[in-house]
Design an enzyme around this catalytic site. Structure first.
Site, PDB file in Angstrom:
ATOM      1  N   SER A 162      30.621   4.445  10.793  1.00 13.23           N
ATOM      2  CA  SER A 162      30.170   3.704  11.960  1.00 13.23           C
ATOM      3  C   SER A 162      28.635   3.782  11.986  1.00 13.23           C
ATOM      4  O   SER A 162      28.039   4.220  11.000  1.00 13.23           O
ATOM      5  CB  SER A 162      30.808   4.379  13.172  1.00 13.23           C
ATOM      6  OG  SER A 162      30.373   3.761  14.323  1.00 13.23           O
ATOM      7  N   LYS A 198      23.904  -7.557  14.020  1.00 18.08           N
ATOM      8  CA  LYS A 198      25.033  -6.666  14.324  1.00 18.08           C
ATOM      9  C   LYS A 198      26.079  -7.527  15.038  1.00 18.08           C
ATOM     10  O   LYS A 198      25.964  -7.827  16.227  1.00 18.08           O
ATOM     11  CB  LYS A 198      24.604  -5.489  15.186  1.00 18.08           C
ATOM     12  CG  LYS A 198      25.770  -4.543  15.417  1.00 18.08           C
ATOM     13  CD  LYS A 198      25.343  -3.209  15.954  1.00 18.08           C
ATOM     14  CE  LYS A 198      26.503  -2.241  16.045  1.00 18.08           C
ATOM     15  NZ  LYS A 198      27.737  -2.773  16.588  1.00 18.08           N
ATOM     16  N   CYS A 209      42.521  18.773  40.049  1.00 14.69           N
ATOM     17  CA  CYS A 209      43.741  18.942  40.826  1.00 14.69           C
ATOM     18  C   CYS A 209      44.378  20.233  40.306  1.00 14.69           C
ATOM     19  O   CYS A 209      44.527  20.406  39.094  1.00 14.69           O
ATOM     20  CB  CYS A 209      44.675  17.756  40.590  1.00 14.69           C
ATOM     21  SG  CYS A 209      46.384  18.141  40.920  1.00 14.69           S
ATOM     22  N   CYS A 213      51.867  18.247  38.410  1.00 19.59           N
ATOM     23  CA  CYS A 213      51.316  17.022  39.022  1.00 19.59           C
ATOM     24  C   CYS A 213      51.750  15.833  38.169  1.00 19.59           C
ATOM     25  O   CYS A 213      51.481  15.788  36.957  1.00 19.59           O
ATOM     26  CB  CYS A 213      49.791  17.102  39.081  1.00 19.59           C
ATOM     27  SG  CYS A 213      49.028  15.560  39.557  1.00 19.59           S
TER      28      CYS A 213
END
Ligand code: IVH
Length: 589
Positions: free
Chosen positions: A85, A119, A431, A437
């Site tokens: 990349s 690009k 949480c 959960c």
């Protein structure tokens, strides 16, 4: 018709007849006369012939069949050399630093010669030619493995089936480039989709990606995808020029499309001129670009400069500045992530960036809300930089009205009613409900089934959420206990898609170790770390018995990641659900 064409016509007819027979037995009599690979091989042979001789194509050819193999997923292909990349910069100061670094590595004060390119905003593809014939095409995927899109690439008019070269020494070459869709085609595609009440593509890049990664190559053919090459991967038997610019020129000679805006720039001044020129003409192009790419031109120098983990050090993407839009905050909701992190999400009056409509932006955390001093009903500036998700950059305080409302962080989780807690020293709020959960459980299961993990095709957020609500899915092992009866208990799942899901689950039963590790969702263990873990430990048993010190020997693993891994593996519940998976015949490759 000449004798040559008669022969080809006969071969095509014979292949069609054979494929139709196999397919009839497979779909209508539930019988496989040949292995899938034999079917695919023959279908590919037929596709190639039809591509080469378009006048012999026919609507009733098995290559044109729609939907039959919608159940089959695209095969994974390992690239011979990593598909890299690019790191990116966004101003001249960073450009200056990049150039300085290159000069330092090359130990020179002289101007560097760069090959500057557009690009293009599409998706990367790797085209493999053997003895000048296109034999394979794959997407970039995670850089190591990509998806096999050979049939689709064969349908693209812009990708040649043979290279225009007669050199028989040229055994093998990988040509890399970008597949994209023209802006004008993208708008037309969405117009048609709208007329047919179909889902619209959010931007040209998604349209290109969706059109290439199709099980049915006929769809790819109708989308008129474009391609520009930007480099060469592994090669064998080719005498290649020693400059990036010259390599692109030679590709052009072989009939491979390359972009004509590519230019040699010597030194910073010429790069800045190129950047400014391209920025000016950007609007006039019929395809999206999001910057320029600056590459050291000499291949010798490129090799000397080398690469970091995922990107070359000899190239950089110089992105165009962020786009800004003024909008309003309508409301703020709080989502609970896989690890329990509470993230405030603002709903905004929709704005459009380069064809993508944005309705929500993340406010990240409590500190960010304080830093921006943002309130509900505020007028704000939303910024969009390259591929990064848009974010709020500023509140326009002069436009704040009396109905501006403070954003209150919840004290209890809206899903499981557990306390929301903050961990000392961390900016984040969690949480405290853990796996009890529902939101965390759902997110963990979604992650487990996701593309880079077990890759259970079709098992998306909505289905998983419903299966959790119905208590059919509790741990990842439950995916492999699903049957048609359980799946079709969910509203809107028809028998056919239920069968497809069961098949996808079956296909995911053989999994590479790094995918399983990644799917476990251990904090701080992303895909690259998972691959490094697989390379080091090789087997699942070595991995679960890993000790702290050996973990620290692995590339990219520091103290805190090693602690996360050990903590995860010391938790008996985690080990027992993995054992559970193995008992259900999950095969780790
Ligand atoms: S070179 C060796 N050149 O941008 C470096 N990439 O953000 C590999 N891209 O994955 C990339 N235009 O898909 C290169 N002229 C160009 C490009 C280009 C578009 C894409 C490519 C890459 C991504 C990185």
């Amino acid at each position: 018709m000449s004798n040559k064409y008669k022969n080809i016509k006969n071969r095509i007819f014979y292949l069609r007849k054979k494929l139709n027979l196999w397919s009839d037995y497979y779909y209508n009599k539930n019988q496989s006369l040949v292995e899938d690979s034999v079917y695919d091989f023959n279908l590919l042979k037929l596709s190639k012939l039809e591509h080469k001789y378009p006048f012999l194509r026919s609507q009733d050819s098995p290559t044109q069949a729609i939907g039959q193999d919608c159940n089959v997923k695209l095969l994974q292909i390992q690239h011979k050399s990593l598909m890299l990349s690019l790191d990116s910069i966004s101003n001249n100061t960073e450009l200056f630093k990049f150039n300085k670094k290159i000069q330092k590595i090359l130990n020179t004060g002289e101007e560097i010669t760069y090959c500057c390119e557009l690009k293009i905003d599409g998706l990367a593809i790797n085209l493999t030619y053997e003895y000048g014939i296109l034999v394979r095409a794959s997407t970039r995927g995670n850089g190591v493995f990509g998806e096999d899109v050979t049939k689709n690439a064969l349908m693209m008019q812009t990708i040649p089936y043979n290279l225009k070269t007669n050199d028989t020494a040229c055994k093998y070459i990988e040509i890399r480039g970008e597949v994209f869709i023209n802006k004008s085609k993208f708008f037309k595609l969405n117009e048609v989709a709208k007329l047919n009440n179909k889902k619209l593509f959010s931007n040209p890049r998604n349209a290109a990606s969706g059109s290439l990664r199709q099980i049915n190559p006929k769809i790819t053919e109708n989308r008129y995808l474009m391609f520009y090459a930007y480099g060469i991967g592994y090669s064998d038997g080719y005498k290649l020029p020693d400059s990036q610019y010259k390599r692109l020129k030679i590709l052009k000679l072989w009939n491979i499309p390359t972009n004509h805006y590519t230019k040699i720039c010597v030194g910073l001044h010429q790069i800045v001129n190129y950047y400014n020129t391209i920025k000016k003409i950007r609007k006039t192009l019929d395809f999206e670009i999001d910057g320029i790419v600056i590459k050291v031109d000499s291949i010798l120098h490129q090799n000397k400069i080398g690469c970091v983990a995922k990107a070359p050090k000899w190239a950089i993407a110089y992105k165009f500045p962020a786009l800004e839009k003024i909008t309003k905050i309508i409301s703020v909701d709080f989502t609970i992530g896989r690890t329990g992190i509470v993230t405030p999400i603002a709903q905004i009056k929709p704005v459009c960036f380069l064809g993508t409509i944005v309705k929500f932006v993340s406010l990240y955390n409590f500190n960010e809300i304080n830093r921006l001093n943002v309130m509900i009903n505020d007028t704000v500036i939303v910024k969009h930089v390259g591929e990064v998700i848009p974010k709020i950059s500023k509140v326009i305080f002069s436009k704040r009205t009396k109905n501006a409302k403070k954003i209150i962080f919840p004290k209890k989780c809206k899903i499981c009613d557990s306390d929301i807690i903050s961990i000392v020293g961390k900016k984040k709020w969690y949480c405290s409900g853990g796996i009890t959960c529902h939101a965390q459980k759902k997110a963990a299961l979604i992650h487990f089934a996701s593309r880079n993990a077990l890759n259970i095709r079709g098992m998306g957020k909505k289905i998983i959420s419903k299966l959790v609500d119905k208590k059919i899915l509790i741990t990842p092992a439950d995916f492999f206990r699903l049957d048609l009866k359980k799946i079709t208990r969910i509203n809107k799942i028809q028998l056919k898609s239920g069968k497809n899901l069961i098949n996808s689950i079956k296909n995911s039963k053989e999994v590479k170790l790094h995918r399983l590790i990644y799917g476990l969702g251990i904090p701080q263990v992303g895909l690259t770390t998972s691959i490094n873990l697989e390379n080091y430990y090789k087997t699942y048993y070595n991995f679960i018995n890993s000790d702290f010190h050996s973990l620290l020997k692995i590339k990219d693993i520091g103290q805190s990641t090693a602690v996360c891994i050990r903590k995860f593996l010391e938790n008996k519940n985690n080990i027992s659900f993995i054992q559970d998976l193995l008992q259900l015949n999950l095969k780790i490759k």
